[in-house]
Design a protein around this motif. Structure first.
Motif: not given
Length: 467
Positions: A3-7, A32-36, A75-80, A107-117
């Motif tokens: 859980x300490x690994x940052x994607x 080309x992005x480290x993604x989980x 802060x560098x994480x993109x949340x989808x 503090x991540x940037x958040x992109x919601x698909x369809x709508x914010x849950x």
């Protein structure tokens, strides 16, 4: 899992929501992005493998059926956020509510698909705002429902746009917009042998001492919107101002130096607009009440704005005497008539009820204006800009509506054309001047260009070609 690994990219994906359209949107963000991918399969369906993502070495898939160990979100994480879109019908609870709180605490940037849950497509009155994802960006994958057009929901949606990747039947909480084609079809062509009498005589009752500008702006807009003759009824102190600023208008002075107080007969006019800048003097309220009662006999089309609406809230017995009238309230004015509302959804529903009860036509002004008819149907106006949030903008709208109603347009057509034209003139002003420095006069100045634009398209529509 460590859980300490940052994607770089963390995707929260619900197995019941995932389809090819969702994959199409998500895939470019994972290149080309480290993604989980946290694949929530809470309902216990057969194991879902996401084959289109499985063979990519940069993507790790974690299927969640019961327990969820939260990842590190930086802060560098993109949340989808691809959990529900607008498909959930109830506020979130339990584990999914916890996921939304996790997202919002980062503090991540958040992109919601369809709508914010967690955001429901219409009524969020009983929703918990702490259990709705607060996205920086939202990509809708179908028509935007009502919730997207309410001010208090912008904190969840962020910047949003529509990707028409799939089509669904018109839902209850989806919105019908006015279109330019609809407006053009309604424009009446002008005949060669017409004269000022052809286009009617309108009356504008507006202004008080220190508020002469409201009347001048409305008058200029009415004259630029095609009526043949315009009379102004103003306090005696304002007479010279209007003879100077609006020389095309007939100016009738009230017996009161400072405010509207006179008993008026609406019979000679094709339409009457009342309210901008009137003030709330006791004699003004009484004169307004008499005007409404008298107008029941002449049945002259009415447009009621600003302090006219405030007077209606003081004299509630008048509300059953205004059937067929056009009302143009902003949020504060409508709530004086329908009561304080906790959110935009309740305000819209109560306004619809008020329109039905009083059999009136209502333009509920705002960033997204609603045009509501006596049968409860409504349209939304797509034109406008933030530069129109300035003193006098509503007075210009009243003038446009008076100009149209005086020419014999129905109340419904008057609102459809008038709202569109008002917003379009604001857009043209913003293109030339920007939004910060815009004034109501700039909207008036651009009305001519909008009418020319629509008139030309109307002529093209009605031209018969033999080629």
């Amino acid at each position: 899992m460590d859980t300490n690994y940052s994607h770089n990219v963390v995707i929260f994906l619900n197995s019941t929501f995932y389809n090819d359209s969702i994959h199409q949107i998500i895939e470019p963000f994972t290149a080309n992005q480290s993604t989980v991918i946290y694949l929530f399969n809470i309902l216990g369906h057969e194991s879902i493998t996401l084959p289109k993502f499985m063979d990519k070495p940069n993507i790790k898939i974690e299927e969640i059926t019961k327990q969820f160990v939260p990842p590190t979100l930086s802060e560098e994480t993109l949340i989808i956020d691809a959990l529900f879109g607008f498909e959930n019908q109830e506020p979130l609870s339990g584990g999914f509510a916890a996921v939304t709180r996790l997202i919002n605490s980062s503090s991540s940037t958040v992109l919601s698909i369809g709508a914010p849950s967690g955001l429901l497509n219409g009524d969020n009155t009983n929703n918990n705002p702490n259990q709705i994802v607060r996205a920086n960006y939202t990509l809708l994958i179908e028509e935007a429902p009502l919730a997207c057009y309410f001010d208090e929901n912008q904190q969840f949606l962020g910047q949003w746009s529509i990707l028409p990747l799939k089509q669904k039947p018109q839902a209850e909480n989806n919105v019908s917009f006015i279109t330019e084609e609809q407006v053009v079809e309604l424009i009446k062509p002008r005949k060669r042998f017409c004269h000022k009498g052809t286009f009617g005589h309108g009356l504008l009752i507006a202004g008080s001492y220190g508020m002469a500008g409201a009347c001048s702006l409305g008058a200029k807009a009415a004259l630029k919107s095609g009526l043949g003759l315009l009379s102004l009824h103003v306090p005696a102190q304002n007479r010279i101002i209007h003879q100077t600023t609006v020389p095309e208008a007939i100016v009738d002075s009230d017996s009161n130096e400072l405010c509207f107080s006179q008993l008026l007969d609406t019979t000679p006019y094709n339409a009457v607009a009342v309210g901008p800048g009137l003030g709330m003097a006791e004699e003004t309220d009484l004169a307004f009440a008499h005007l409404i009662s008298q107008n029941r006999q002449s049945n002259t089309p009415l447009i009621i704005d600003a302090d006219g609406l405030n007077a209606l809230s003081n004299y509630t017995e008048l509300q059953n005497q205004i059937a067929g009238a056009i009302l143009t309230p902003h949020v504060g004015e409508i709530e004086r008539l329908i009561g304080k509302c906790n959110n935009s959804y309740i305000r819209l529903r109560r306004t619809i009820e008020f329109a039905r009860k009083t059999q009136t036509y209502i333009l509920l002004k705002g960033s997204y204006s609603f045009i509501i008819f006596p049968d409860g149907d409504f349209f939304m106006n797509p034109t406008g800009t933030s530069g129109m949030a300035t003193a006098g903008s509503g007075d210009v709208l009243t003038g446009i509506l008076l100009g149209l109603r005086t020419q014999g347009y129905s109340a419904k057509d008057t609102l459809i054309i008038g709202a569109y034209v008002h917003g379009r003139a604001g857009e043209l002003a913003a293109q030339k001047l920007g939004t910060i420095s815009m004034t109501a006069n700039d909207i008036v100045d651009n009305l001519s260009f909008v009418w020319k634009e629509l008139e030309q398209k109307s002529k093209e529509m009605h031209t018969i070609s033999f080629v």
